[in-house]
Design an enzyme around this catalytic site. Structure first.
Site, PDB file in Angstrom:
ATOM      1  CE  LYS A 177      -2.079   2.517   3.217  1.00 22.74           C
ATOM      2  NZ  LYS A 177      -2.171   3.858   2.575  1.00 22.74           N
ATOM      3  CD  GLU A 202      12.858   5.116   8.199  1.00 24.77           C
ATOM      4  OE1 GLU A 202      12.895   5.953   9.145  1.00 24.77           O
ATOM      5  OE2 GLU A 202      12.555   5.412   7.048  1.00 24.77           O
ATOM      6  CB  CYS A 236      12.823  10.125   7.872  1.00 22.47           C
ATOM      7  SG  CYS A 236      13.701   8.923   6.841  1.00 22.47           S
ATOM      8  CD  GLU A 281       9.428  13.031  11.914  1.00 17.61           C
ATOM      9  OE1 GLU A 281      10.293  12.641  11.126  1.00 17.61           O
ATOM     10  OE2 GLU A 281       8.464  12.335  12.279  1.00 17.61           O
TER      11      GLU A 281
END
Length: 480
Positions: free
Chosen positions: A173, A248, A282, A384
């Site tokens: 997906k 991750e 990231c 973040e």
């Protein structure tokens, strides 16, 4: 209006319920395609197809698997310009970035793992009991791959390629925010002659399609890249089912600049590592720590360089930054900038939405933003942001900067700038991160392990690590 379709059992099909939802072009804020609103029914169809394909695919020779994957890589290369344009339109990134990084890396992922399986070796141990112990590896079965929106085809293929190379069949997906290049990959897989059911791509939202992948009992492993909160939900579902997990997740990466650095190289690369892909990588260094003796010099030079960056049309060669990926994400980034002000930060440059003219007037653009004057433990420096926003902070000693660098819940990557090899080794060993770059950034060798510590994830991708993840080891002991 472009119509995106699922790729199930070798065919392009609509969602079983016939429903779809809008896909936006971030550059102009307009709907330009429709995405299948897939549910557990579509996932079940994909799992059925993958299960049917697994026996034959798992027994297909490495050479045949490799050849088919190399055909896909060749088709990615042949469609480079089309894929780069689609990636830019879907994600908002400059087309020159998609052309230089995203699409070549997608091709490289297929090529790397297609050839890696031809060089696999296994362990053997001769014991004192006149026996030989061999280690065999076998594919797991049907596996799930869920990828993020920031590097859509790049990270989608990073998961799919090793999974099918090792003989698994896949239910994948892509992010519902950036589905277009995954759909185009479906067409290329059909053209390459990939057997039906080996790869199934199901589009849809996380709560509908993604959750159905996580909880399906016949999907034996899940590789996920994305936000930490989503990773928690996947782990909460999949771990009690004893699925293999590779997660991750997020990052809040420190960029540490010592006074003995190569100043010009550190400056140039720090601008790039802060704002590449609008800061939506990231691995971007979002917290810049500069030794106090060069702090003012570096800060002034850094801000001057950032001021020259052009936020503009992603299709223009002159644009350094394009649009962020969506309106909600733009609002999130702007919200963090407001938070930084409330926490006492000073905006040195940027800090605002950028409004372009003409057809791009409704696009989602944010100025590259540099903030100073914040404590290392404030929310802006701990959470973040995942956008074109960095903070800059002075430090006085190694101990000082290591404490600040390691203070977050994340531990994905870090960058260290110094000409002293002993210092580089010392600091690198003390940083709580899965990846440390010294005097460089984003140098990636596909043989090396990739992943983070703490809330940046579980497991490693890349090289033999990911090939081991997608296989099960079996010890066979033969008495002589």
């Amino acid at each position: 209006m472009e119509i995106i379709k699922n790729y199930i059992n070798g065919e392009l099909v609509e969602a079983a319920n016939g429903q779809s939802f809008d896909n936006y072009n971030p550059a102009n804020g307009e709907v330009y395609s429709q995405i299948p609103d897939s549910t557990s029914k579509d996932i079940q169809q994909a799992v059925d197809a993958a299960s049917d394909a697994f026996p034959a695919w798992s027994k297909t020779s490495r050479k045949e698997r490799s050849d088919l994957m190399l055909k896909v890589a060749d088709l990615i290369d042949a469609n480079h310009d089309r894929l780069a344009a689609a990636e830019s339109k879907d994600n908002g990134k400059p087309i020159k970035l998609a052309s230089r990084v995203d699409i070549p890396r997608a091709s490289a992922n297929f090529r790397f793992f297609a050839t890696a399986i031809l060089h696999e070796s296994t362990e053997a141990h001769q014991s004192d009991q006149d026996a030989i112990n061999m280690t065999l590896r076998s594919p797991i079965g049907v596996v799930g791959c869920i990828s993020p929106w920031n590097l859509p085809l790049y990270l989608f293929t990073w998961k799919i390629a090793p999974a099918i190379a090792t003989g698994n069949t896949v239910v994948a997906k892509p992010s519902e925010i950036t589905p277009m290049t995954a759909f185009l990959l479906s067409e290329l897989c059909i053209e390459a002659g990939l057997p039906a059911g080996v790869l199934n791509i199901v589009h849809g939202t996380g709560p509908n399609a993604g959750q159905a992948i996580s909880e399906h009992p016949e999907i034996k492993a899940i590789s996920f890249t994305g936000g930490t909160e989503t990773g928690k939900r996947i782990a909460a579902t999949a771990a009690p089912m004893f699925k293999k997990l590779s997660l991750e997740l997020g990052g809040k990466n420190p960029n540490i600049i010592f006074a003995d650095c190569d100043f010009e190289e550190a400056l140039k690369t720090s601008v790039h590592s802060s704002f590449a892909n609008q800061g939506q990588i990231c691995l971007c260094g979002s917290r810049i720590f500069v030794e106090r003796s060069i702090y003012d010099k570096f800060k002034d030079a850094f801000v001057a360089r950032v001021d020259k960056l052009v936020v503009g049309d992603p299709a223009s060669e002159g644009s350094n930054l394009g649009a962020v990926v969506s309106k909600p994400h733009m609002e999130k980034v702007l919200g963090f900038i407001d938070l930084a002000k409330k926490e006492g930060g000073t905006i040195l440059t940027g800090g605002n939405q950028v409004h372009l003219d003409g057809d791009l007037a409704k696009g989602y653009y944010v100025a590259p933003t540099v903030i100073e004057g914040l404590s290392h433990d404030c929310q802006t420096n701990q959470q973040e942001i995942f956008g074109p926003v960095v903070t800059i902070t002075p430090f006085d000693s190694e101990e000082d900067v290591l404490a600040m660098a390691n203070s977050t819940e994340y531990g994905l990557s870090a960058t260290v700038w110094t000409s002293n090899l002993h210092k580089a080794n010392r600091v690198s060993s003390e940083l709580k991160a899965g990846i440390v770059w010294v005097n460089c950034w984003l140098f990636r060798d596909l043989r090396t392990p990739f992943g983070g510590v703490k809330k940046s994830g579980v497991g490693r991708e890349g090289g033999w690590d990911v090939l081991n993840f997608f296989t099960e080891k079996k010890n066979v002991c033969i008495k002589l």
